[in-house]
Every structure is written in C-alpha cells, then in structure tokens.
Scaffold this motif. Structure first.
Motif, PDB file in Angstrom:
ATOM      1  N   GLY A 295      49.843  41.591  40.842  1.00 33.88           N
ATOM      2  CA  GLY A 295      50.868  41.504  39.814  1.00 33.88           C
ATOM      3  C   GLY A 295      51.972  42.496  40.118  1.00 33.88           C
TER       4      GLY A 295
ATOM      5  N   TYR B 263      42.070  34.296  39.010  1.00 38.34           N
ATOM      6  CA  TYR B 263      43.055  33.484  39.720  1.00 38.34           C
ATOM      7  C   TYR B 263      42.388  32.654  40.804  1.00 38.34           C
ATOM      8  CZ  TYR B 263      46.572  32.552  43.348  1.00 38.34           C
ATOM      9  OH  TYR B 263      47.336  31.970  44.315  1.00 38.34           O
TER      10      TYR B 263
ATOM     11  N   THR C 189      45.171  42.592  41.014  1.00 38.87           N
ATOM     12  CA  THR C 189      44.759  41.957  39.755  1.00 38.87           C
ATOM     13  C   THR C 189      43.825  40.757  39.965  1.00 38.87           C
ATOM     14  OG1 THR C 189      46.673  40.477  39.681  1.00 38.87           O
ATOM     15  CG2 THR C 189      46.906  42.630  38.597  1.00 38.87           C
ATOM     16  N   ASN C 190      44.222  39.798  40.772  1.00 38.48           N
ATOM     17  CA  ASN C 190      43.536  38.507  40.912  1.00 38.48           C
ATOM     18  C   ASN C 190      43.265  37.891  39.532  1.00 38.48           C
ATOM     19  OD1 ASN C 190      42.366  36.371  42.434  1.00 38.48           O
ATOM     20  ND2 ASN C 190      40.328  37.160  41.998  1.00 38.48           N
TER      21      ASN C 190
ATOM     22  N   THR D  55      51.015  39.972  35.753  1.00 41.21           N
ATOM     23  CA  THR D  55      49.624  39.990  36.179  1.00 41.21           C
ATOM     24  C   THR D  55      49.366  39.163  37.434  1.00 41.21           C
ATOM     25  OG1 THR D  55      47.352  39.502  35.512  1.00 41.21           O
ATOM     26  CG2 THR D  55      49.053  38.096  34.586  1.00 41.21           C
ATOM     27  N   LEU D  56      50.200  38.169  37.686  1.00 39.92           N
ATOM     28  CA  LEU D  56      50.016  37.371  38.901  1.00 39.92           C
ATOM     29  C   LEU D  56      51.361  36.860  39.387  1.00 39.92           C
ATOM     30  CD1 LEU D  56      47.802  36.299  40.811  1.00 39.92           C
ATOM     31  CD2 LEU D  56      48.020  34.124  39.612  1.00 39.92           C
TER      32      LEU D  56
ATOM     33  N   GLY E 189      45.016  39.018  45.340  1.00 43.66           N
ATOM     34  CA  GLY E 189      46.118  38.591  44.480  1.00 43.66           C
ATOM     35  C   GLY E 189      46.641  39.762  43.671  1.00 43.66           C
TER      36      GLY E 189
ATOM     37  N   TYR F 166      51.725  35.803  42.540  1.00 46.92           N
ATOM     38  CA  TYR F 166      51.372  34.927  43.658  1.00 46.92           C
ATOM     39  C   TYR F 166      51.616  35.546  45.018  1.00 46.92           C
ATOM     40  CZ  TYR F 166      50.759  31.531  39.988  1.00 46.92           C
ATOM     41  OH  TYR F 166      50.325  30.905  38.862  1.00 46.92           O
TER      42      TYR F 166
END
Length: 198
Positions: A169, A148, A139-140, A179-180, A167, A182
């Motif tokens: 999700g 992100y 996703t980033n 979605t993120l 990145g 990390y």
C-alpha cells in the motif's frame, strides 16, 4: 464513579471505587482502579523499514508493538497485513468508534468506513507523529481487509529473497491504494508497516 478529562484526545481516565464487607461481615474494604476506555483505535506508519522476512504475521505484530513502545504510546498494537490465508480483517478488532492518527486526525469513523474503499485522511504519520507521506508498506490486503493474493505475501512473510513478491500500500493515498496500490515489491525490499491499536 468519577472521571477527569484533561482535554487531550482520548485522555479520559475513569476511576472506580468499590467497597465491600469481608466474608464474615466485619469492616469495609475498598479499592480504586483507573483505566482508559477504548473509544478509538490509533493508527501509525512505522518510521522503520523491514524486508519481507517479517517473522510471519506475529513478527509483523511484534514490530508494530516495538515501535509503539519506543514512542511510549501504551496499548496493544497489530500490523495491518495479511498472509496467503489469514486476513487483516480476521486478526484486527473491528472498532465501532473512529480510527485516528496520533495528531488526532480522523482516518475513518469506524471499521465499516475504514474498509469501504476510501479513507478520510491518509495514514501518513509515524509513531512519533512525524509526517511519513508517500511511503510504501507491506500489506497484501484489500481495502475490505481481506487477503489480496496467496502469491504476494513473501512466502507468508518469512521469505526475504528476491524471488518472492509482496503486495503493498501507499501512505499518501486515501483511495483503496492506501492498502493496496497493486505494486509488487521484491521481498528483499525495505518497506514500512501500518500499525493499528487493539
């Protein structure tokens, strides 16, 4: 104007009949056109996985379109993904209607709801509406739809080497982690994509 409704989600087809005389005022010409109005955006997770060399953002979109076509979904599809400078928010249509899974479950009531930090239902169904919960996706993209990090898009999604990071999700989540979350995966990892109807 007439319409038919078979009772299925988003299965309303409108029929328009237009009549007109020709340029010299003789006779009538008519035609009928059918089409499905876009009341919502369908969403799915790809059943297939890809490394970080997606062929850029356009390549990611093409992968979503290919999976939608494989499931005979119709429509135009794009990936929920951002590179180092171009966000998902700038690439995808901001629907004022709901976002739904293919089984009819509502993910978000509109774009504002989609990007407010949480979603109603996890995006956990693939293009065939099979359960795909808890899988990681490229996703980033922040929950706002923005980029992100310029450093976590696998070299603008053309780098599949282990030296790059992407990145991601998680399809099992309804907080901003959908979605993120990390997690940063090596770009030779095989992850899924979120696909949104346009």
């Amino acid at each position: 104007m007439t319409y038919t409704d078979t009772g299925l989600t988003n299965d309303i087809t409108y029929y328009y009949k237009v009549s007109a005389v020709n340029g010299i005022g003789e006779g009538a010409q008519s035609s009928e056109v059918s089409g499905m109005p876009q009341f919502m955006s369908r969403v799915f997770v790809t059943s297939t996985t890809y490394n970080g060399n997606l062929g850029g953002l356009s390549g990611a979109d093409a992968k979503c379109q290919s999976r939608a076509d494989a499931a005979s979904l119709g429509g135009t599809w794009k990936a929920w993904i951002s590179d180092s400078s171009t966000s998902a928010s700038s690439r995808l249509i901001h629907f004022t209607g709901p976002y739904k899974l293919l089984n009819g479950a509502t993910v978000a009531n509109n774009w504002a709801d989609l990007t407010d930090g949480s979603i109603i239902t996890a995006i956990n169904r693939d293009e065939f509406s099979n359960l795909a919960s808890g899988v990681a996706l490229w996703t980033n993209t922040l929950n706002t739809g923005f980029v992100y990090s310029p450093n976590y898009s696998c070299d603008r999604w053309v780098g599949g080497s282990s030296s790059w990071r992407g990145g991601s999700g998680n399809s099992g989540l309804t907080d901003s982690g959908w979605t993120l979350n990390y997690n940063r995966f090596r770009c030779d990892s095989m992850l899924h994509l979120y696909c949104f109807e346009q």
